[in-house]
Write a protein that holds these residues in place. Structure first.
Motif, PDB file in Angstrom:
ATOM      1  N   ALA A   3      27.618  18.109 -14.548  1.00 29.68           N
ATOM      2  CA  ALA A   3      27.398  16.687 -14.802  1.00 29.68           C
ATOM      3  C   ALA A   3      26.156  16.488 -15.658  1.00 29.68           C
ATOM      4  O   ALA A   3      25.179  17.214 -15.527  1.00 29.68           O
ATOM      5  CB  ALA A   3      27.251  15.941 -13.482  1.00 29.68           C
ATOM      6  N   ILE A 141      31.276  13.922 -14.704  1.00 30.08           N
ATOM      7  CA  ILE A 141      31.367  14.273 -13.289  1.00 30.08           C
ATOM      8  C   ILE A 141      32.631  15.125 -13.121  1.00 30.08           C
ATOM      9  O   ILE A 141      33.744  14.657 -13.388  1.00 30.08           O
ATOM     10  CB  ILE A 141      31.418  13.023 -12.393  1.00 30.08           C
ATOM     11  CG1 ILE A 141      30.227  12.102 -12.659  1.00 30.08           C
ATOM     12  CG2 ILE A 141      31.520  13.413 -10.936  1.00 30.08           C
ATOM     13  CD1 ILE A 141      28.869  12.700 -12.352  1.00 30.08           C
ATOM     14  N   TRP A 148      28.075  12.190  -7.082  1.00 23.83           N
ATOM     15  CA  TRP A 148      28.469  11.339  -8.210  1.00 23.83           C
ATOM     16  C   TRP A 148      27.825   9.990  -8.107  1.00 23.83           C
ATOM     17  O   TRP A 148      27.942   9.135  -8.862  1.00 23.83           O
ATOM     18  CB  TRP A 148      29.983  11.216  -8.318  1.00 23.83           C
ATOM     19  CG  TRP A 148      30.687  10.798  -7.083  1.00 23.83           C
ATOM     20  CD1 TRP A 148      31.109  11.600  -6.067  1.00 23.83           C
ATOM     21  CD2 TRP A 148      31.066   9.472  -6.714  1.00 23.83           C
ATOM     22  NE1 TRP A 148      31.732  10.858  -5.107  1.00 23.83           N
ATOM     23  CE2 TRP A 148      31.714   9.551  -5.464  1.00 23.83           C
ATOM     24  CE3 TRP A 148      30.902   8.231  -7.308  1.00 23.83           C
ATOM     25  CZ2 TRP A 148      32.219   8.422  -4.802  1.00 23.83           C
ATOM     26  CZ3 TRP A 148      31.413   7.116  -6.651  1.00 23.83           C
ATOM     27  CH2 TRP A 148      32.065   7.224  -5.408  1.00 23.83           C
TER      28      TRP A 148
END
Length: 148
Positions: A3, A141, A148
């Motif tokens: 991410a 993500i 997240w």
């Protein structure tokens, strides 16, 4: 893939989750809600949302063949009924906005299958899943991420 960031303001997350929940509840069809969210997520290439909503659909008992054929719903024959097809057509029109608007015939098709309140909830659901897709894809993500 890692991410870019997992930061999301808690108030934003809570607001979007509340909007999602209200739209699903108002639509009144949990399986259709998942099909709509999966289709938008396919179009937006959101692995995180696909992973999540496919798992939810399976838990709700959505037939695996319907999930397998969702990407080709228009050619899937009787797998999807006319009401579902209308919802999926609206999902695609709102998600892609190819011509900059939702064509009247797509809207009218959906309006034949959903009363005004349910149509409003369907539109809200499509809008919020598109927002979730954009948040997750932009931040990269990954599917199955717990952060997240």
């Amino acid at each position: 893939m890692t991410a870019r960031t997992t930061h999301l303001d808690p108030a934003v997350r809570a607001s979007m989750q509340a909007l999602s929940a209200a739209a699903k509840k108002g639509l009144g069809d949990p399986a259709l809600a998942e099909l709509v969210q999966i289709r938008a997520s396919q179009l937006n290439h959101c692995a995180f949302c696909l992973d999540m909503h496919l798992a939810i659909a399976r838990k709700q008992g959505v037939d695996e063949s319907r999930l397998d054929l969702l990407n080709a719903w228009e050619e899937a024959g009787e797998v999807f009924d006319e009401r579902e097809r209308a919802a999926l057509a609206l999902t695609e029109a709102v998600t892609v906005l190819t011509e900059g608007f939702v064509p009247d015939e797509v809207w009218e098709r959906a309006a034949r299958h959903f009363d005004e309140a349910r149509l409003a909830h369907l539109l809200a659901l499509i809008t919020v899943i598109n927002s979730w897709n954009r948040l997750m894809v932009s931040r990269r993500i990954p599917a199955g991420s717990m952060e997240w």
